[in-house]
Design a protein around this motif. Structure first.
Motif, PDB file in Angstrom:
ATOM      1  N   UNK A  21       0.977  -1.050   0.079  1.00  0.00           N
ATOM      2  CA  UNK A  21       0.148   0.156  -0.059  1.00  0.00           C
ATOM      3  C   UNK A  21       0.704   1.352   0.074  1.00  0.00           C
ATOM      4  N   UNK A  22       0.255   2.250  -0.555  1.00  0.00           N
ATOM      5  CA  UNK A  22       0.837   3.667  -0.476  1.00  0.00           C
ATOM      6  C   UNK A  22       0.912   4.091   0.938  1.00  0.00           C
ATOM      7  N   UNK A  23       2.073   4.857   1.271  1.00  0.00           N
ATOM      8  CA  UNK A  23       2.026   5.234   2.466  1.00  0.00           C
ATOM      9  C   UNK A  23       1.123   6.742   2.586  1.00  0.00           C
ATOM     10  N   UNK A  24       1.035   7.229   1.792  1.00  0.00           N
ATOM     11  CA  UNK A  24       0.317   8.520   1.742  1.00  0.00           C
ATOM     12  C   UNK A  24      -1.018   8.762   1.011  1.00  0.00           C
ATOM     13  N   UNK A  25      -1.287   7.639   0.248  1.00  0.00           N
ATOM     14  CA  UNK A  25      -2.465   7.717  -0.808  1.00  0.00           C
ATOM     15  C   UNK A  25      -3.417   6.636  -0.423  1.00  0.00           C
ATOM     16  N   UNK A  26      -4.691   6.805  -0.781  1.00  0.00           N
ATOM     17  CA  UNK A  26      -5.719   5.658  -0.686  1.00  0.00           C
ATOM     18  C   UNK A  26      -5.502   4.921  -2.157  1.00  0.00           C
ATOM     19  N   UNK A  27      -6.048   3.720  -2.139  1.00  0.00           N
ATOM     20  CA  UNK A  27      -5.904   3.086  -3.496  1.00  0.00           C
ATOM     21  C   UNK A  27      -6.433   3.828  -4.617  1.00  0.00           C
ATOM     22  N   UNK A  28      -7.510   4.270  -4.377  1.00  0.00           N
ATOM     23  CA  UNK A  28      -8.325   5.287  -5.465  1.00  0.00           C
ATOM     24  C   UNK A  28      -7.600   6.218  -5.744  1.00  0.00           C
ATOM     25  N   UNK A  29      -6.880   7.030  -4.873  1.00  0.00           N
ATOM     26  CA  UNK A  29      -5.924   8.237  -5.206  1.00  0.00           C
ATOM     27  C   UNK A  29      -4.818   7.730  -6.077  1.00  0.00           C
ATOM     28  N   UNK A  30      -4.308   6.438  -5.891  1.00  0.00           N
ATOM     29  CA  UNK A  30      -3.167   5.869  -6.349  1.00  0.00           C
ATOM     30  C   UNK A  30      -3.666   5.672  -7.891  1.00  0.00           C
TER      31      UNK A  30
END
Length: 390
Positions: free
Chosen positions: A30-39
């Protein structure tokens, strides 16, 4: 770096919750700073397919002027509308915007004319559909990442793209039904509210900006568009509030007020439909018998009349049609050139061992990804006698 979790948003219980995403076909940390949908949204914005939309036709061939919409500016407008609606309804704005930004990835050069030509030429080999091509781009054709082809988007994004026109299982002609790689996607239930919003935002955007571009081009007139009650009512309102406006300001006031009315109508009708249906969860949305995001009956009638007028008076204008015919010939000539001599294709698009169907599909993928100006340049280089589309 330190794991900084994205700030949680207050989402409605029927929203697509990024914390409950099904994930991706190929697992990633997972991204440390973004949600999956932001990514997902960020991958779309940074993709080659997104950049190519800059020089792809919406209605007017892009050599006609700098102020007319292209597929890129259209997609940005759709994303703005989708995000606005999602925000009011406490849905996931990032997912709605990501779907809006990518919904036209599969469009060919020269708008629907290019699509029509490729659909005809590819009919014996599985056909061509711009929605299916968008899915193909984000799952196969983007080749930027070290560990996978495509963009490896979330399942929610993929299902939103596949269900752009409703559940594929409800349409026997859907190109998605014959793709075995979609076995892990739900092709039966309704799309998420975010996906439904992206779809109707597409309609809202082009209803408004095609009217704008048609008036700007002088193909449509204020007198002519008054045949639509919605438009006439807005023009009367503008004249009462700001009499004697010059045509450019009058056009802008018409377009922005039309956008506002349509957006507010969708929000109100969606709230009413969800209340009547007793929607409480995202599962309720999926199980509902039809879409929940929609125009009211009155606005739907106006919107249909507006589309009919645009098709008759703008899209079928003799000058627009003449340019489309010339553009279609460019696409057809390019396909013929590459089909007769595959070595003309760039190395990454040609393999000498390919069977005919695969070879022509790759040819189709290559042409479909072209911008208008690149297609014209390739036509000049390979064929000659390139028509002037301006």
């Amino acid at each position: 770096m330190q794991n900084v979790r994205p700030s949680p948003r207050l989402l409605a219980p029927y929203a697509s919750d990024p914390t409950k995403s099904r994930g991706r076909r190929i697992a990633e940390p997972p991204s440390a700073t973004r949600t999956p949908f932001q990514r997902d949204r960020d991958r779309i914005v940074h993709s080659s397919a997104f950049r190519r939309l800059t020089h792809k036709t919406q209605v007017f061939i892009t050599t006609d002027g700098d102020h007319y919409r292209t597929r890129l500016t259209h997609s940005l407008e759709v994303a703005q509308i989708a995000g606005s609606i999602a925000r009011v309804l406490s849905l996931d704005e990032d997912l709605a915007e990501a779907l809006a930004l990518s919904h036209d990835f599969g469009h060919t050069p020269f708008g629907h004319e290019g699509e029509n030509v490729l659909a005809r030429l590819m009919a014996p080999y599985g056909g061509f559909d711009h929605n299916a091509q968008a899915y193909r781009i984000v799952t196969r054709l983007e080749s930027r990442y070290a560990h996978f082809d495509g963009l490896n988007l979330t399942y929610e994004m993929l299902e939103g793209l596949v269900k752009h026109n409703g559940p594929p299982a409800a349409d026997a002609r859907s190109p998605f039904l014959s793709d075995p790689e979609l076995a892990d996607l739900d092709l039966v239930t309704q799309a998420s509210l975010e996906a439904q919003i992206a779809a109707i935002s597409d309609d809202i955007a082009y209803d408004a900006h095609d009217l704008d571009d048609g008036l700007r081009a002088g193909i449509l007139t204020f007198e002519g568009v008054r045949q639509i009650d919605l438009v006439a009512d807005i023009l009367d309102e503008v004249e009462r509030e700001a009499p004697g406006l010059d045509p450019a300001r009058r056009t802008h006031e018409l377009v922005r007020r039309q956008l506002t009315r349509m957006i507010e109508d969708v929000i109100g009708e969606t709230i009413r439909r969800m209340a009547r249906a007793g929607v409480a969860t995202a599962g309720d949305v999926a199980a509902h018998e039809g879409p929940l995001v929609a125009f009211s009956a009155e606005m739907a009638t106006s919107e249909k009349a507006l589309k009919t007028m645009l098709h008759r008076d703008l899209y079928r204008d003799p000058d627009v049609l003449a340019a489309r015919v010339k553009a279609g010939r460019v696409v057809e000539d390019l396909f013929a050139a590459f089909a007769s001599d595959p070595s003309l294709l760039p190395a990454q698009w040609f393999s000498p061992g390919d069977e005919e169907a695969r070879r022509l599909r790759r040819t189709c993928d290559y042409i479909a990804g072209m911008t208008d100006r690149f297609a014209l340049g390739e036509h000049r280089r390979l064929v000659g006698g390139t028509p002037d589309l301006g």
